[in-house]
Write a protein that holds these residues in place. Structure first.
Motif, PDB file in Angstrom:
ATOM      1  N   GLU A   1       0.669  -1.444  -0.637  1.00  0.00           N
ATOM      2  CA  GLU A   1      -0.205   0.182   0.042  1.00  0.00           C
ATOM      3  C   GLU A   1       0.866   0.738   0.304  1.00  0.00           C
ATOM      4  O   GLU A   1       1.862   1.182   0.732  1.00  0.00           O
ATOM      5  CB  GLU A   1      -0.860   0.320   1.258  1.00  0.00           C
ATOM      6  CG  GLU A   1      -1.950   1.176   1.168  1.00  0.00           C
ATOM      7  CD  GLU A   1      -2.809   0.945   2.866  1.00  0.00           C
ATOM      8  OE1 GLU A   1      -3.285   2.218   3.319  1.00  0.00           O
ATOM      9  OE2 GLU A   1      -3.231   0.144   2.398  1.00  0.00           O
TER      10      GLU A   1
ATOM     11  N   TYR B   1     -12.687  14.932   5.316  1.00  0.00           N
ATOM     12  CA  TYR B   1     -13.018  13.256   5.442  1.00  0.00           C
ATOM     13  C   TYR B   1     -13.388  13.843   7.187  1.00  0.00           C
ATOM     14  O   TYR B   1     -12.841  12.120   8.099  1.00  0.00           O
ATOM     15  CB  TYR B   1     -12.098  12.635   5.109  1.00  0.00           C
ATOM     16  CG  TYR B   1     -11.716  12.144   3.654  1.00  0.00           C
ATOM     17  CD1 TYR B   1     -12.407  10.700   3.689  1.00  0.00           C
ATOM     18  CD2 TYR B   1     -10.429  12.713   2.804  1.00  0.00           C
ATOM     19  CE1 TYR B   1     -12.404  10.990   2.067  1.00  0.00           C
ATOM     20  CE2 TYR B   1     -10.867  13.002   2.073  1.00  0.00           C
ATOM     21  CZ  TYR B   1     -11.686  11.429   1.327  1.00  0.00           C
ATOM     22  OH  TYR B   1     -12.046  11.750   0.325  1.00  0.00           O
TER      23      TYR B   1
ATOM     24  N   GLY C   1      -0.537   4.013  -0.141  1.00  0.00           N
ATOM     25  CA  GLY C   1      -0.779   5.574   0.398  1.00  0.00           C
ATOM     26  C   GLY C   1      -2.632   5.535   0.489  1.00  0.00           C
ATOM     27  O   GLY C   1      -3.106   4.905   0.295  1.00  0.00           O
ATOM     28  N   PHE C   2      -2.811   6.980   1.076  1.00  0.00           N
ATOM     29  CA  PHE C   2      -4.351   6.690   0.897  1.00  0.00           C
ATOM     30  C   PHE C   2      -5.035   8.297   0.015  1.00  0.00           C
ATOM     31  O   PHE C   2      -4.337   8.812   0.326  1.00  0.00           O
ATOM     32  CB  PHE C   2      -5.481   7.436   2.162  1.00  0.00           C
ATOM     33  CG  PHE C   2      -6.178   7.680   1.416  1.00  0.00           C
ATOM     34  CD1 PHE C   2      -7.243   6.909   1.747  1.00  0.00           C
ATOM     35  CD2 PHE C   2      -7.126   9.617   1.771  1.00  0.00           C
ATOM     36  CE1 PHE C   2      -9.258   6.967   0.983  1.00  0.00           C
ATOM     37  CE2 PHE C   2      -8.184  10.091   1.910  1.00  0.00           C
ATOM     38  CZ  PHE C   2      -9.282   8.257   1.517  1.00  0.00           C
ATOM     39  N   PHE C   3      -5.487   8.076  -1.425  1.00  0.00           N
ATOM     40  CA  PHE C   3      -5.565   8.837  -2.042  1.00  0.00           C
ATOM     41  C   PHE C   3      -6.940   8.951  -2.401  1.00  0.00           C
ATOM     42  O   PHE C   3      -7.590   8.365  -2.495  1.00  0.00           O
ATOM     43  CB  PHE C   3      -5.128   8.522  -3.525  1.00  0.00           C
ATOM     44  CG  PHE C   3      -4.178   8.468  -3.525  1.00  0.00           C
ATOM     45  CD1 PHE C   3      -2.950   9.644  -3.208  1.00  0.00           C
ATOM     46  CD2 PHE C   3      -3.298   6.973  -3.288  1.00  0.00           C
ATOM     47  CE1 PHE C   3      -1.636   9.829  -3.224  1.00  0.00           C
ATOM     48  CE2 PHE C   3      -1.563   7.250  -3.382  1.00  0.00           C
ATOM     49  CZ  PHE C   3      -0.721   8.092  -3.261  1.00  0.00           C
ATOM     50  N   SER C   4      -7.758  10.208  -2.588  1.00  0.00           N
ATOM     51  CA  SER C   4      -8.817  10.522  -2.358  1.00  0.00           C
ATOM     52  C   SER C   4      -9.517  10.436  -4.059  1.00  0.00           C
ATOM     53  O   SER C   4      -9.198  10.089  -4.989  1.00  0.00           O
ATOM     54  CB  SER C   4      -9.290  11.824  -1.818  1.00  0.00           C
ATOM     55  OG  SER C   4     -10.579  12.359  -2.101  1.00  0.00           O
TER      56      SER C   4
END
Length: 132
Positions: free
Chosen positions: A74, A124, A76-79
């Motif tokens: 993973e 968020y 990272g977090f991507f919108s």
């Protein structure tokens, strides 16, 4: 990260030598200034990467015998979707138009910029009262 830090620091040393040589031979201010600024930016990035690499554990990219698969996983977090950058861009465009048409337009663009920044930062955030 250690390799990237060294790479940027060596690039900064090279750009410093080029900037000094260019400045002495050409006596031209704009190019010399641009080269010195490129030197400073490479030095900043190299120092940051070197400083960060000292504080964290060894990464898979620092292993000379590592494989590409060692760094898989993973990222990272991507919108997946967000309208907030569009709002911020609209506010920024209105603000820069205020330079052309008059500074009074900046008063109308400031709330749009603040709304875009606020929305993007807290996109968020659900708060303590709401549970999943």
């Amino acid at each position: 990260m250690k390799f990237q830090g060294k790479l940027f620091i060596w690039l900064a040393v090279f750009l410093l030598a080029v900037a000094i040589t260019y400045g002495v031979w050409s006596r031209e201010a704009a190019g010399t200034t641009a080269l010195f600024l490129a030197f400073a930016l490479c030095l900043f990035i190299g120092y940051y990467l070197w400083f960060t690499a000292r504080r964290i554990d060894s990464q898979p990219m620092d292993n000379e015998e590592g494989e590409v698969a060692d760094d898989a996983g993973e990222v990272g977090f991507f919108s997946p979707h967000s309208w907030q950058p569009l709002t911020l861009a609209l506010g920024g465009a209105l603000f820069f138009l205020s330079v052309i048409f008059g500074w009074w337009l900046a008063f109308f663009s400031a709330p749009v910029i603040i709304l875009g920044l606020f929305g993007w930062v807290f996109e968020y955030y659900r708060g303590m009262s709401q549970r999943y």
